[in-house]
Scaffold this active site. Structure first.
Site, PDB file in Angstrom:
ATOM      1  N   TYR A  58       0.872  -1.302  -0.039  1.00 25.76           N
ATOM      2  CA  TYR A  58       0.031   0.047   0.091  1.00 25.76           C
ATOM      3  C   TYR A  58       0.895   1.242  -0.060  1.00 25.76           C
ATOM      4  O   TYR A  58       1.735   1.276   0.916  1.00 25.76           O
ATOM      5  CB  TYR A  58      -0.967  -0.120   1.244  1.00 25.76           C
ATOM      6  CG  TYR A  58      -2.464  -0.172   0.757  1.00 25.76           C
ATOM      7  CD1 TYR A  58      -3.065   0.675   0.055  1.00 25.76           C
ATOM      8  CD2 TYR A  58      -2.815  -1.145   1.260  1.00 25.76           C
ATOM      9  CE1 TYR A  58      -4.367   0.369  -0.452  1.00 25.76           C
ATOM     10  CE2 TYR A  58      -4.198  -1.394   0.845  1.00 25.76           C
ATOM     11  CZ  TYR A  58      -4.939  -0.493  -0.017  1.00 25.76           C
ATOM     12  OH  TYR A  58      -6.253  -0.501  -0.313  1.00 25.76           O
ATOM     13  N   GLU A  60      -0.570   4.702  -0.533  1.00 26.38           N
ATOM     14  CA  GLU A  60      -1.449   6.073  -0.812  1.00 26.38           C
ATOM     15  C   GLU A  60      -0.530   7.229  -0.659  1.00 26.38           C
ATOM     16  O   GLU A  60       0.115   7.235   0.466  1.00 26.38           O
ATOM     17  CB  GLU A  60      -2.663   5.963   0.036  1.00 26.38           C
ATOM     18  CG  GLU A  60      -3.685   4.971  -0.537  1.00 26.38           C
ATOM     19  CD  GLU A  60      -4.852   4.830   0.233  1.00 26.38           C
ATOM     20  OE1 GLU A  60      -5.053   5.693   1.225  1.00 26.38           O
ATOM     21  OE2 GLU A  60      -5.725   4.038   0.151  1.00 26.38           O
ATOM     22  N   ASP A 204      -5.350  13.765 -25.567  1.00 24.03           N
ATOM     23  CA  ASP A 204      -5.470  12.263 -25.158  1.00 24.03           C
ATOM     24  C   ASP A 204      -4.774  11.736 -26.249  1.00 24.03           C
ATOM     25  O   ASP A 204      -5.224  11.527 -27.315  1.00 24.03           O
ATOM     26  CB  ASP A 204      -6.892  11.650 -24.900  1.00 24.03           C
ATOM     27  CG  ASP A 204      -7.009  10.457 -24.784  1.00 24.03           C
ATOM     28  OD1 ASP A 204      -5.774   9.660 -24.799  1.00 24.03           O
ATOM     29  OD2 ASP A 204      -7.981   9.944 -24.263  1.00 24.03           O
ATOM     30  N   THR A 230      -2.543   6.186 -22.149  1.00 22.49           N
ATOM     31  CA  THR A 230      -2.563   4.797 -21.769  1.00 22.49           C
ATOM     32  C   THR A 230      -1.126   4.187 -22.071  1.00 22.49           C
ATOM     33  O   THR A 230      -0.369   4.963 -22.768  1.00 22.49           O
ATOM     34  CB  THR A 230      -3.564   3.857 -22.272  1.00 22.49           C
ATOM     35  OG1 THR A 230      -3.260   3.770 -23.777  1.00 22.49           O
ATOM     36  CG2 THR A 230      -4.833   4.085 -21.879  1.00 22.49           C
ATOM     37  N   LYS A 233      -0.667   0.551 -25.009  1.00 23.54           N
ATOM     38  CA  LYS A 233      -0.942   0.502 -26.597  1.00 23.54           C
ATOM     39  C   LYS A 233       0.513   0.708 -27.536  1.00 23.54           C
ATOM     40  O   LYS A 233       1.199  -0.319 -27.206  1.00 23.54           O
ATOM     41  CB  LYS A 233      -1.945   1.635 -26.905  1.00 23.54           C
ATOM     42  CG  LYS A 233      -3.426   1.369 -26.081  1.00 23.54           C
ATOM     43  CD  LYS A 233      -4.210   2.244 -26.829  1.00 23.54           C
ATOM     44  CE  LYS A 233      -5.785   1.937 -26.308  1.00 23.54           C
ATOM     45  NZ  LYS A 233      -5.855   2.838 -24.912  1.00 23.54           N
ATOM     46  N   ARG A 239      -0.660  -2.540 -18.784  1.00 30.80           N
ATOM     47  CA  ARG A 239      -1.896  -1.844 -18.757  1.00 30.80           C
ATOM     48  C   ARG A 239      -1.882  -0.685 -17.654  1.00 30.80           C
ATOM     49  O   ARG A 239      -1.707  -1.146 -16.720  1.00 30.80           O
ATOM     50  CB  ARG A 239      -3.052  -2.957 -18.639  1.00 30.80           C
ATOM     51  CG  ARG A 239      -4.530  -2.444 -18.761  1.00 30.80           C
ATOM     52  CD  ARG A 239      -5.267  -3.726 -18.965  1.00 30.80           C
ATOM     53  NE  ARG A 239      -4.884  -4.529 -20.142  1.00 30.80           N
ATOM     54  CZ  ARG A 239      -5.156  -4.040 -21.536  1.00 30.80           C
ATOM     55  NH1 ARG A 239      -5.992  -3.041 -21.446  1.00 30.80           N
ATOM     56  NH2 ARG A 239      -4.737  -4.564 -22.455  1.00 30.80           N
TER      57      ARG A 239
HETATM   58  N1  DSN Z   1     -10.600   0.293 -25.472  1.00 36.15           N
HETATM   59  C1  DSN Z   1      -9.551   1.490 -26.124  1.00 36.15           C
HETATM   60  C2  DSN Z   1      -9.311   1.279 -27.455  1.00 36.15           C
HETATM   61  O1  DSN Z   1      -9.434   0.022 -28.038  1.00 36.15           O
HETATM   62  O2  DSN Z   1      -9.074   2.089 -28.169  1.00 36.15           O
HETATM   63  C3  DSN Z   1     -10.002   2.684 -25.747  1.00 36.15           C
HETATM   64  O3  DSN Z   1     -10.205   2.944 -24.464  1.00 36.15           O
END
Ligand code: DSN
Length: 413
Positions: A58, A60, A204, A230, A233, A239
């Site tokens: 933990y 925080e 974004d 994110t 990707k 993730r």
């Molecule tokens: N789920 C993601 C995507 O496939 O682009 C976006 O959140």
């Protein structure tokens, strides 16, 4: 035996049912090809960090200001991740590596910048945006007064429409970016539109983050006030999410992530983010991202040469969005056929889509995962041929051997 193999051995002995499911997923990923634009295959080192004992901790708070004892390693891990993030996205002033996902990153940033019931403007999901950009089924469409812009008839953002909407709605935050937008975004133009209305610009970059970190496509760093993304990707990490912010808004963003929207950070995931950022700082990362881009452009060109329509007539990034309206199949039908052939793809709405989201007239393809496996032009041509065959109604099983063969020839990392 590696740490990971050891752990798998223990899991197999203790819980063969679950271990069997993990093995099944290994086999599924190995024997099929992932063309889902938002997926990738991270390295064994990233996966090892994810499965470390840091999952027990933990922490925080933030490094040096935690609500729990024993955080000295967690502090060092988070600091390392933040430092590497700032090296990778040079020009960014502060990094928050705690968001559990892109959606929580967006929600936290929007709450910090617009406040509850604040006005925001983002891109419609159908036009290539994202649920968390003010869609009415997302909290961002419920807790904020959201308006959304679409795309022009050519599938591209119409800056005049964005400007008109921003002048009308006077938002506190203007959002640029999306999840199926395949063209470069003119961030400087967005910043000018935001500035004129006294709004802040949130970019974004969840999808093209890796391409931007490698410098193969234009980036909003140094232009947008806040950048969310994110890490799993094109960036090819675990993730999770991350926020980069200008210093003057960073304090509000940090408080909005913790304690505002999240409790204890996932320190094991933050460690894996640090590993991935370290990998992205190595020279080979740029070559990988250039290949992702080249493969996507080649895929779009091959599909068009076979007579398929591509939204916007090509791509500037890793996404290829097929417009199926002139064919006699839906996105859902091609997704199902592709699965039977061993290709993982997703149906996707296209600008002006007459069909509902569970059916759609589009197919979103992406090259990050197959490029990680080593695909080049020749393999992309084979994949394009399979997709065209599936759209035209050939039996999916006919393609299974060629897809499995590619899976075997190009193993997972
Ligand atoms: N789920 C993601 C995507 O496939 O682009 C976006 O959140």
């Amino acid at each position: 035996m590696s740490n990971i193999e050891n752990q798998q051995g223990r899991l197999q002995a203790q819980d063969p049912e679950l271990a069997g499911l993990l093995q099944r997923e290994d086999r599924r990923q190995s024997s099929t090809l992932t063309l889902i634009a938002s997926e990738n295959h991270c390295s064994a080192a990233v996966r090892e960090a994810c499965s470390s004992r840091l999952t027990d901790k933990y922490a925080e708070g933030y490094p040096g200001r935690r609500y729990y004892g024993g955080c000295e390693v967690a502090d060092a891990v988070e600091d390392l991740a933040r430092q590497r993030a700032l090296r990778l996205f040079a020009g960014a002033e502060e990094a928050n590596v705690q968001p559990h996902s892109g959606t929580t990153a967006n929600l936290s940033a929007l709450l910090a910048l617009a406040g509850p019931n604040g006005r925001i403007v983002g891109m419609m999901l159908k036009a290539g945006g994202h649920l968390s950009h003010g869609h009415d089924k997302s909290h961002t469409g419920i807790v904020f007064q959201a308006r959304q812009y679409g795309a022009g008839p050519d599938g591209r953002i119409d800056l005049d429409e964005v400007r008109k909407l921003v002048r009308e709605h006077q938002p506190k935050v203007l959002i640029a970016g999306g999840s199926s937008y395949c063209r470069n975004i003119d961030y400087a133009a967005f910043a000018a539109i935001a500035k004129e209305a006294g709004a802040l610009l949130l970019a974004d970059i969840a999808h093209p983050a890796g391409l931007m970190a490698a410098g193969v496509v234009p980036s909003p760093i140094g232009i947008a006030d806040v950048v969310t993304m994110t890490t799993h990707k094109t960036l090819r990490g675990p993730r999770g999410g991350m926020i980069l912010a200008r210093k003057d808004v960073a304090k509000a963003i940090h408080s909005s992530v913790f304690p505002g929207s999240q409790g204890g950070p996932l320190v094991h995931t933050i460690a894996a983010k640090a590993v991935a950022f370290g990998e992205a700082l190595l020279p080979g990362f740029r070559a990988y991202q250039q290949k992702v881009l080249d493969n996507a452009r080649h895929l779009a060109a091959c599909l068009m040469a076979h007579g398929l329509d591509i939204v916007t007539g090509g791509t500037d990034n890793h996404i290829v969005l097929v417009d199926l309206r002139k064919t006699d199949v839906t996105g859902a039908q091609v997704e199902e056929r592709a699965l039977a052939a061993g290709l993982s793809v997703n149906k996707n709405a296209i600008p002006g889509d007459p069909r509902p989201p569970m059916v759609t007239s589009g197919l979103r393809l992406g090259t990050p995962a197959v490029t990680t496996r080593g695909f080049g032009r020749e393999q992309i041509e084979t994949v394009a041929g399979v997709i065209v065959g599936l759209v035209r109604g050939a039996a999916p099983e006919k393609f299974r051997p060629v897809v499995s063969g590619l899976g075997e020839a190009f193993p997972l990392p």
